[in-house]
Design an enzyme around this catalytic site. Structure first.
Site, mmCIF file in Angstrom:
data_model
loop_
_atom_site.group_PDB
_atom_site.id
_atom_site.type_symbol
_atom_site.label_atom_id
_atom_site.label_comp_id
_atom_site.label_asym_id
_atom_site.label_seq_id
_atom_site.Cartn_x
_atom_site.Cartn_y
_atom_site.Cartn_z
ATOM 1 N N ARG A 196 0.778 -1.197 0.081
ATOM 2 C CA ARG A 196 -0.060 0.106 -0.072
ATOM 3 C C ARG A 196 0.978 1.379 -0.034
ATOM 4 N NH1 ARG A 196 -2.638 -0.525 6.017
ATOM 5 N NH2 ARG A 196 -0.887 -0.052 7.396
ATOM 6 N N ARG A 249 -1.285 -4.701 2.457
ATOM 7 C CA ARG A 249 0.004 -4.550 2.893
ATOM 8 C C ARG A 249 0.992 -5.683 2.652
ATOM 9 N NH1 ARG A 249 2.726 -2.474 7.923
ATOM 10 N NH2 ARG A 249 3.941 -3.852 8.510
ATOM 11 N N HIS A 318 9.960 3.207 2.739
ATOM 12 C CA HIS A 318 8.703 2.860 3.152
ATOM 13 C C HIS A 318 7.765 4.293 3.246
ATOM 14 C CE1 HIS A 318 9.095 -1.592 4.568
ATOM 15 N NE2 HIS A 318 10.507 -1.074 4.310
ATOM 16 N N GLU A 393 11.202 6.057 6.130
ATOM 17 C CA GLU A 393 9.711 6.473 6.028
ATOM 18 C C GLU A 393 9.654 7.556 5.465
ATOM 19 O OE1 GLU A 393 7.200 4.164 6.691
ATOM 20 O OE2 GLU A 393 8.201 2.499 7.989
#
Length: 432
Positions: A196, A249, A318, A393
């Site tokens: 996702r 996910r 990510h 992230e």
């Protein structure tokens, strides 16, 4: 659950709701109608701990963002059947919360499904999220056009049979065949293990585009380094998240007779299954029946081991949260040599802040976020002997979290490139 007991009646209500939820058919599109996204303020350590306990207790509550930092805000997506329970539990603990998306279905449908396809003849398009076949076509075209810079190889296949491409980028005349014996340090970048997180593959594709199509601007990144970039590790899950279930996910291999997929970032064989992962096949953080059960994680493992001794920087992309994280993920202890990793991460954070004002939090995964064993960064550092191992992230879509609208793609990828560039140059300085 300890410390903050949940009433028996409330717990029974929630469990009935969870057990009663139908597992999504592989042929049906998941509806998020009525799902609400909440922001929850963590005012003190007690509230930080309480939210962590809730996350571990209720798989149906999708904690998009949750760290250990007092004063930060968590993001939680709650199904309609459990909204009253969620609110009641927070009210019992006097935790301030607010609704920031009233109906997630509207947000996801506004701009993410039915993305237009664009011609790849004029460079990398940044007006939509590329699908898997578009990524493959783009890098194949690059290889044909810039054969002196780039080689595309297949490092494995996904469960559904999609090739997992790796892009090797070197200075002109440094061939892929010479990679094994070259003394040039390797930067290994992967993206998209969590399906996702669409902004991560978009960033990896932009990195490839910049290093190849604008090579003359980045001679310092190419002269002293070899780049190996895997832009989409989990193509099955990525395609499924476009076609059927936006917030999917995991991978797509059947995990039981009812559930699909494994969390690829809990599947690596270093302290596998010890903490922060689930043994329940339907759970979002299911670690698999054994380590490296997934062909996708085996593909990354094999590349890291092939490059052992040469790879000096492993970077896993990510979303979301603006974090630069490093080992360990399985314990709050810091590994030997963590200071060098912190130096590199801080260089990236400073470069981004200087360029755009965006602030990244830097630290070990467990101390900034939470303990989660079986992650790729821990494995790269501990087993593949990569001295600088970082999980990045990226920014999210504001209140929409995993849904950055296509209008933000260019902003996110260009900002992130600034940080990657600074970190790579710092690595080159340390290891050349």
């Amino acid at each position: 659950m300890t410390g903050y007991p949940i009433g028996r009646k409330t717990l029974v209500t929630v469990l009935v709701a969870v057990i009663g939820c139908a597992v999504v058919s592989v042929t049906a599109t998941q509806s998020y109608r009525g799902y609400k996204l909440y922001s929850v303020l963590q005012n003190d350590q007690r509230q930080v701990d309480y939210l962590r306990e809730l996350q571990q207790s209720f798989d149906e509550w999708d904690f998009w963002k949750l760290d250990r930092l007092v004063g930060s805000e968590a993001r939680v997506l709650v199904p309609p059947a459990q909204i009253s329970t969620f609110q009641a539990l927070l009210d019992e603990q006097d935790m301030r919360h607010r609704e920031i998306i009233s109906d997630f279905a509207r947000v996801q449908n506004n701009h993410l499904f039915g993305s237009k396809r664009a011609s790849l003849s004029k460079g990398l398009p940044l007006d939509h999220y590329l699908r898997y076949d578009e990524m493959v076509n783009y890098i194949s075209n690059l290889e044909s056009k810039y054969s002196d810079l780039i080689t595309v190889s297949e490092i494995g296949k996904s469960y559904e049979g999609r090739p997992i491409p790796a892009v090797t980028i070197t200075a002109p005349h440094a061939s892929y065949r010479a990679l094994r014996n070259s003394s040039r340090p390797v930067v290994f970048v992967d993206a998209g293990i969590h399906a996702r997180e669409w902004a991560a593959p978009a960033t990896a594709m932009y990195l490839i585009s910049e290093l190849v199509e604008n090579a003359s601007k980045h001679k310092d990144l190419l002269s002293g380094l070899t780049w190996v970039i895997v832009p989409i590790v989990n193509p099955d899950g990525y395609e499924y998240s476009h076609e059927r279930e936006r917030l999917w996910r995991k991978t797509r291999r059947p995990a039981s007779n009812r559930c699909y997929g494994v969390d690829g970032n809990r599947n690596y064989d270093f302290h596998w299954s010890e903490v922060g992962a689930s043994s329940v096949p339907c759970a979002e953080t299911y670690h698999g029946e054994r380590s490296f059960s997934e062909p996708e994680t085996r593909a990354i493992r094999d590349e890291l081991l092939r490059l052992k001794g040469r790879c000096k920087f492993y970077l896993s992309l990510h979303t979301y949260g603006e974090y630069l994280l490093y080992p360990w993920g399985w314990t709050s202890d810091l590994p030997e040599g963590w200071e060098k990793i912190d130096d590199v991460a801080q260089a990236g954070a400073k470069a981004i802040h200087d360029a755009t004002g965006t602030s990244y939090t830097v630290g070990s995964s467990t101390n900034v976020l939470y303990a989660a064993a079986g992650g790729s960064d821990d494995y790269a550092f501990a087993v593949a002997d990569v001295p600088i191992s970082i999980t990045m992230e990226l920014p999210g879509g504001g209140s929409a979290g995993f849904n950055p609208p296509p209008t933000r793609i260019e902003e996110i990828v260009k900002e992130t490139f600034v940080g990657i560039r600074a970190m790579a140059l710092d690595v080159a300085k340390k290891y050349n």
